[in-house]
Motif scaffolding. Sequence first.
Motif, mmCIF file in Angstrom:
data_model
loop_
_atom_site.group_PDB
_atom_site.id
_atom_site.type_symbol
_atom_site.label_atom_id
_atom_site.label_comp_id
_atom_site.label_asym_id
_atom_site.label_seq_id
_atom_site.Cartn_x
_atom_site.Cartn_y
_atom_site.Cartn_z
ATOM 1 N N ALA A 1 0.882 -1.170 0.000
ATOM 2 C CA ALA A 1 0.000 0.000 0.000
ATOM 3 C C ALA A 1 0.916 1.215 0.000
ATOM 4 C CB ALA A 1 -0.907 0.002 1.214
ATOM 5 N N GLY B 1 0.728 4.323 1.104
ATOM 6 C CA GLY B 1 0.917 5.163 2.293
ATOM 7 C C GLY B 1 0.705 6.637 2.027
ATOM 8 N N CYS C 1 -6.264 0.958 -0.823
ATOM 9 C CA CYS C 1 -5.256 1.861 -1.400
ATOM 10 C C CYS C 1 -5.414 1.895 -2.924
ATOM 11 C CB CYS C 1 -3.861 1.357 -1.023
ATOM 12 S SG CYS C 1 -2.535 2.153 -1.940
ATOM 13 N N PHE C 2 -5.320 3.110 -3.491
ATOM 14 C CA PHE C 2 -5.523 3.244 -4.943
ATOM 15 C C PHE C 2 -4.432 2.551 -5.759
ATOM 16 C CE2 PHE C 2 -7.944 7.467 -4.197
ATOM 17 C CZ PHE C 2 -9.124 6.751 -3.986
HETATM 18 ZN ZN LIG Z 1 -2.336 4.168 -0.887
#
Ligand SMILES: [Zn+2]
Length: 463
Positions: free
Chosen positions: A207, A209, A222-223
């Motif tokens: 991810a 962050g 998360c994108f």
């Molecule tokens: Zn993310």
Amino acid sequence: MQGGEGQGRETGESKLKKKAGFLAPTCFESLYAFASTNKERMWGFWCVRATSFHLKFHQNSRWISVPAVPLSRNFSLTQRTGFPFVFKAHLYHHPNHNSTTMTELDVPKRHLALVYDAPGSISVKTVEVDTPEPGVGEVLVRLTHTGVCHSDLGVMENKFKGLPLPTLAGQIGGHEGIGIVHKLGPGQEDSRVKLGDRVGIKWVAYACGACLPCLEGRDGVCFVRLPDEEKNPGTFQQYAIAPANYVTPIPSGLSSEEAAPMMCAGLTTYSALRKSDAKSGQWVVISGAGGGLGHIATQIGAFGMAFRIIGIDHGSKEELVKECGAEVFLDVTKFDTKTMTQEIKNITGGLGASAVIVCTSSNKAYAQGLGFLRFGGTMVCVGLPEGDAEPIATAFAGSMITMEHVIRGSALGNQREASEILDLAVRGKVKTHVQVRKMNELTEVFNEMSKGQMHGRVVLDLQ
Ligand SMILES: [Zn+2]
Ligand SMILES: [Zn+2]
């Protein structure tokens, strides 16, 4: 962790004592193992945070690997190795675990992996694959254990229509991996994860962050996450790459086989229970309470969060569900939707439950779930239905408005929740019913899972 110079036992030993500070072995973390042998010019040491570890000996400037030996809390062990001598290992608490300069442990050129060779059917093949190099920000993990999750079966059989890509031949599945960091990528010397650390790899292996979901603590969505096991091979193999800042440190005191199911089943259910917004002392219904996810959810809810649990499952699971802390068990085969709803109303003083956690993949369970809720109650969707998408049959806007009901989806959980669930596991609040199986038994395991013959959770030993 620093390597020795091979200047003979005396020098090596005194250097090690200096480095290790020679503290009394009071702490199980950051331990250094020192091994002296009955041969001159042969010594070695290893830092460990695991329940098993490797010793390496520096002999005439050559490192020799010794197979993993069981680490006990006795801090002194004698082990007959494959070599014609006996060594004794003593473990010392190192005051400065971070003073590491090495960036690599033994890493083979190739390793064993289990691939889906015929996606759409239950078939797994053991193959040798190249061991990858960790890049910037990454670590290479020598996986020792991996959980086998019901969603692995669904991915292999191509049953989840909602996933972005179908499963391709050669894909390596698995998303509940536990292992030891064996190599750091460039520039990782000062990262929070050190060589020899025991870490876990989750369904969302990476991810960023930095995106909005990550900033809001929703790493699971998360994108730029990489749940796609095709681009990001999973944990059904002996070595896997993972981002240094997203692996989950495993606390000492929890075995790797117990830790593995926490990476998906534990995290997913814990996060779902948190998202239900139920308060301690309130009634929470767990649908599929005797299943792989459900029996963990029941324990976390009952022992870790002080909910009053109503467990629903087949009659054969009653004993397990009650052992897991459910106050009431309801046999799904003895009720229809109407009588089950009435029973839950009766148990909860006429109101209904504050939350329903649907752990099964059954569309019927979702349709029933809303009816079990009291005013303002929340149904959390956890079990991913297979096959064609179906709406939740009873989600009528009118009744949801008048009852102020909430339906929430929950995808995995975040990093903070991952460490919280491990903390609950270490304190014995949640114990997975684990069967440890050999790596080459995965096809058999999937067959049992598919026939519904699986009891508890399977963890593969990858060593
Ligand atoms: Zn993310
Ligand atoms: Zn899973």
